[in-house]
Structures are given as structure tokens and as C-alpha cells.
Design a protein around this motif. Structure first.
Motif, PDB file in Angstrom:
ATOM      1  N   ALA A  38       0.785  -1.465   0.046  1.00  0.00           N
ATOM      2  CA  ALA A  38       0.067   0.058  -0.047  1.00  0.00           C
ATOM      3  C   ALA A  38       0.846   1.225  -0.059  1.00  0.00           C
ATOM      4  CB  ALA A  38      -0.911  -0.125   1.256  1.00  0.00           C
ATOM      5  N   LEU A  39       2.002   1.157   0.518  1.00  0.00           N
ATOM      6  CA  LEU A  39       2.866   2.373   0.743  1.00  0.00           C
ATOM      7  C   LEU A  39       3.746   2.850  -0.560  1.00  0.00           C
ATOM      8  CD1 LEU A  39       4.124   4.433   2.534  1.00  0.00           C
ATOM      9  CD2 LEU A  39       5.875   2.695   3.120  1.00  0.00           C
ATOM     10  N   PHE A  40       4.281   1.558  -1.275  1.00  0.00           N
ATOM     11  CA  PHE A  40       4.865   1.706  -2.336  1.00  0.00           C
ATOM     12  C   PHE A  40       4.388   2.724  -3.436  1.00  0.00           C
ATOM     13  CE2 PHE A  40       7.033  -2.719  -1.457  1.00  0.00           C
ATOM     14  CZ  PHE A  40       7.929  -2.226  -0.394  1.00  0.00           C
ATOM     15  N   SER A  65       8.830   2.285 -11.191  1.00  0.00           N
ATOM     16  CA  SER A  65       7.897   1.380 -11.973  1.00  0.00           C
ATOM     17  C   SER A  65       7.492   0.193 -11.300  1.00  0.00           C
ATOM     18  CB  SER A  65       8.265   1.028 -13.240  1.00  0.00           C
ATOM     19  OG  SER A  65       8.361   2.038 -13.970  1.00  0.00           O
ATOM     20  N   ASN A  66       8.510  -0.483 -10.501  1.00  0.00           N
ATOM     21  CA  ASN A  66       8.381  -1.570  -9.960  1.00  0.00           C
ATOM     22  C   ASN A  66       7.391  -1.182  -8.488  1.00  0.00           C
ATOM     23  OD1 ASN A  66       9.537  -3.189 -11.282  1.00  0.00           O
ATOM     24  ND2 ASN A  66      11.434  -3.614 -10.277  1.00  0.00           N
ATOM     25  N   LEU A  67       7.913  -0.063  -7.926  1.00  0.00           N
ATOM     26  CA  LEU A  67       6.899   0.575  -6.754  1.00  0.00           C
ATOM     27  C   LEU A  67       5.594   0.718  -7.103  1.00  0.00           C
ATOM     28  CD1 LEU A  67       9.637   2.758  -5.154  1.00  0.00           C
ATOM     29  CD2 LEU A  67       8.883   0.410  -4.175  1.00  0.00           C
ATOM     30  N   ALA A 100       1.083  -2.347  -6.202  1.00  0.00           N
ATOM     31  CA  ALA A 100      -0.411  -2.417  -5.885  1.00  0.00           C
ATOM     32  C   ALA A 100      -0.915  -3.493  -6.564  1.00  0.00           C
ATOM     33  CB  ALA A 100      -1.004  -1.216  -6.638  1.00  0.00           C
ATOM     34  N   LEU A 101      -0.314  -4.364  -7.538  1.00  0.00           N
ATOM     35  CA  LEU A 101      -0.839  -5.616  -7.839  1.00  0.00           C
ATOM     36  C   LEU A 101      -0.781  -6.782  -6.529  1.00  0.00           C
ATOM     37  CD1 LEU A 101       0.673  -5.964 -11.374  1.00  0.00           C
ATOM     38  CD2 LEU A 101      -1.937  -5.933 -10.791  1.00  0.00           C
ATOM     39  N   LEU A 102       0.326  -6.572  -5.715  1.00  0.00           N
ATOM     40  CA  LEU A 102       0.417  -7.545  -4.878  1.00  0.00           C
ATOM     41  C   LEU A 102      -0.462  -7.643  -3.757  1.00  0.00           C
ATOM     42  CD1 LEU A 102       4.198  -7.009  -4.078  1.00  0.00           C
ATOM     43  CD2 LEU A 102       3.218  -8.880  -5.373  1.00  0.00           C
ATOM     44  N   ARG A 103      -1.416  -6.645  -3.839  1.00  0.00           N
ATOM     45  CA  ARG A 103      -2.425  -6.471  -2.984  1.00  0.00           C
ATOM     46  C   ARG A 103      -4.002  -7.082  -3.374  1.00  0.00           C
ATOM     47  NH1 ARG A 103      -3.873  -0.632  -1.162  1.00  0.00           N
ATOM     48  NH2 ARG A 103      -4.639  -1.412   0.674  1.00  0.00           N
ATOM     49  N   GLU A 104      -3.777  -7.281  -4.624  1.00  0.00           N
ATOM     50  CA  GLU A 104      -4.975  -7.903  -5.476  1.00  0.00           C
ATOM     51  C   GLU A 104      -4.727  -9.477  -5.649  1.00  0.00           C
ATOM     52  OE1 GLU A 104      -5.105  -5.584  -8.866  1.00  0.00           O
ATOM     53  OE2 GLU A 104      -5.249  -3.697  -7.871  1.00  0.00           O
ATOM     54  N   ARG A 129       5.320 -13.460 -10.168  1.00  0.00           N
ATOM     55  CA  ARG A 129       4.289 -14.556  -9.418  1.00  0.00           C
ATOM     56  C   ARG A 129       2.961 -14.062  -9.793  1.00  0.00           C
ATOM     57  NH1 ARG A 129       4.970 -17.001  -3.722  1.00  0.00           N
ATOM     58  NH2 ARG A 129       4.580 -14.831  -3.026  1.00  0.00           N
ATOM     59  N   ARG A 130       2.600 -12.856  -9.245  1.00  0.00           N
ATOM     60  CA  ARG A 130       1.521 -12.264  -9.102  1.00  0.00           C
ATOM     61  C   ARG A 130       0.631 -12.149 -10.721  1.00  0.00           C
ATOM     62  NH1 ARG A 130      -3.068 -11.645  -9.889  1.00  0.00           N
ATOM     63  NH2 ARG A 130      -4.468 -10.091  -9.307  1.00  0.00           N
TER      64      ARG A 130
END
Length: 270
Positions: free
Chosen positions: A10-12, A64-66, A70-74, A201-202
Motif C-alpha cells: 500500500a505504501l510503495f 515502476s516496480n514500486l 499495488a498488484l500484490l494487494r490484489e 508470480r502475481r
């Protein structure tokens, strides 16, 4: 999903937005101090400007990676469309081939199919490919080979990136996809924050697939994406241009952490 992962992801993106604004100002100032016309006439100036460009691209890649974190939260599926995966991956390899040569590496694309249409998210699939190539380039010594293999088997599309690097220790494979959550396991520069593989992986999971890692010390590593070989029946392949890098060379951006400064000279980009 672990609470600490949710907090970090969420912070990134917020951090990335602030960094992106500052980077834009820095890049504009650098371009004014060393305009292309002067760089073309002065090799010494071009070499100094190339170092600035290299650092800028490396920072922009991190941003761009940061942003993508947000994808990691979904856990929802990605928006898929019918894509010619052979054309997408082969084009990507062609763009990266010359950059691999600058590192003393041979990049090979292996595929027996001329074309193959399947449901995929082209932007995210390209990100995954570039992340895997960047890792392979960074960890493979000069004289080595990186092989991208694309095939279909058992109702799956299988895309693998293999290298002839030193391989990964067996104990490190256990935390390969969440390494950035373990402070004591963080790699030194230039290996980054460790966000690339979790994002890969996501992306695989967003395709209804999975990402597998295998490695043998002293032989090399192989990462394989496996996704369903199916179509969306959405009426054909999209012809919308893919550009998610703000107009910058997306191959240089994606591989910036692995490339030498010479890759950013004006003559290298022409």
C-alpha cells in the motif's frame, strides 16, 4: 495475504508517485545540460551523460516496480485479451538481443510456432518477461547463454527463461518470491529490492497460471510461466499500441539494472 505485505504494497505506489515527479525534473535538467546535438559531437560528454541516463533509467525502473506493487494487494484475474504470444515474446527478444551482446551474453529464442493466439494481459506479460530477462542478464557471466523457450503442451502455454549462471542455493529457493520481506536476506546492489519475482508470480496468478523456479548450483536457473492455453473469444487481437513507459525506451528501462553504461550512449541507441 500477510499484514506486513499489505502494508508495504500500500505504501510503495505513494512513494513511487513522489519519486516520479522528482525524477522528471532531474531528467529534464540533465537533457538541457547535455543536449543530444552536443553529445553527438563530443564523445566525452556523451559518456558522462550516458552515466546519468543509466542512473535515471535504473531509478525509473525502481519507481515502476514500486507503482506495480499495488498488484500484490490484489487477487483478482487480470484483464485478458487475445494476444499473439509468439509475436510478443519474439519481438521482445529481438529488442534485447543487442543489449545481451554488450554483456557478452548470447540470447536465444526457441519456438517452433510461427504464431499462437491465447488469452493474456500483454502489458503484464511483457513486464514478466523483462523481469526474468533482467535477472538472467545480471546473474549470468560473460560468455554465457540466456534461452527463452515458448511452447504449448497439455493445454498450457509454457514460457521459460533459462540461464547458464551460478544457480541458486537450495535454501534460497524457499524465500525466492518474498525475499523483500526478509531484511536479513536482502541482496546487495545491483540486485534491487526483490520486488520483481513477487510481481512475476502475481502476474502468473492473474493469468490463472503459476510461475515455477528450478535451479542447480553451478549449472544455472530456469523460471517457467505456465498459463491456460485458451482464448477470450473477444473478437480478435487488439491492435492498440503498447506503451507504459512514458515514451522512454522500454527495453532499456526494463533491463537498466543489468546493463553497462555503454548501452546508454547515443550511438548505442541508434
Amino acid at each position: 495475504m500477510e499484514p506486513e505485505l499489505q502494508d508495504l504494497s500500500a505504501l510503495f505506489p505513494s512513494v513511487a508517485a513522489q519519486l516520479r515527479n522528482a525524477l522528471s525534473t532531474l531528467h529534464l535538467a540533465a537533457a538541457q545540460l547535455a543536449p543530444p546535438s552536443e553529445r553527438e559531437e563530443d564523445p566525452a560528454l556523451d559518456a558522462k551523460a550516458a552515466l546519468l541516463d543509466q542512473s535515471y533509467y535504473q531509478l525509473l525502473r525502481l519507481v515502476s516496480n514500486l507503482s506495480a506493487a499495488a498488484l500484490l494487494r490484489e487477487d483478482q484475474p487480470l484483464l485478458l485479451k487475445d494476444v499473439d504470444v509468439v509475436d510478443l515474446v519474439e519481438s521482445l527478444c529481438r529488442r534485447a538481443e543487442g543489449l545481451a551482446a554488450q554483456l557478452g551474453l548470447t540470447l536465444c529464442f526457441v519456438c517452433s510456432m510461427e504464431h499462437h493466439i491465447c488469452a493474456a494481459a500483454p502489458r503484464e506479460l511483457e513486464q514478466l518477461c523483462y523481469h526474468l530477462l533482467s535477472n538472467a542478464f545480471k546473474f549470468t557471466p560473460a560468455g554465457g547463454t540466456v534461452t527463452v523457450d515458448l511452447r504449448c503442451a497439455g493445454g498450457r502455454v509454457l514460457l521459460s527463461v533459462a540461464d547458464t549462471g551460478p544457480g541458486i542455493q537450495e535454501e534460497d529457493l524457499e524465500t525466492l518470491f518474498d525475499r523483500y520481506l526478509h531484511k536479513n536476506l536482502m541482496d546487495p546492489q545491483p540486485h534491487g529490492l526483490g520486488l520483481g519475482l513477487p510481481l512475476c508470480r502475481r502476474i502468473a496468478e492473474g493469468h490463472g497460471g503459476r510461475l515455477l523456479a528450478e535451479s542447480k548450483t553451478g549449472v544455472g536457473s530456469r523460471f517457467t510461466l505456465s498459463i491456460p492455453d485458451q482464448r477470450t473469444d473477444s473478437g480478435g487481437v487488439s491492435d492498440v499500441p503498447l506503451d507504459y513507459t512514458g515514451g522512454f525506451n522500454r527495453t532499456l528501462l526494463a533491463l537498466a539494472d543489468a546493463l553497462p553504461a555503454e548501452a546508454f550512449l547515443l550511438r548505442s541507441q541508434n
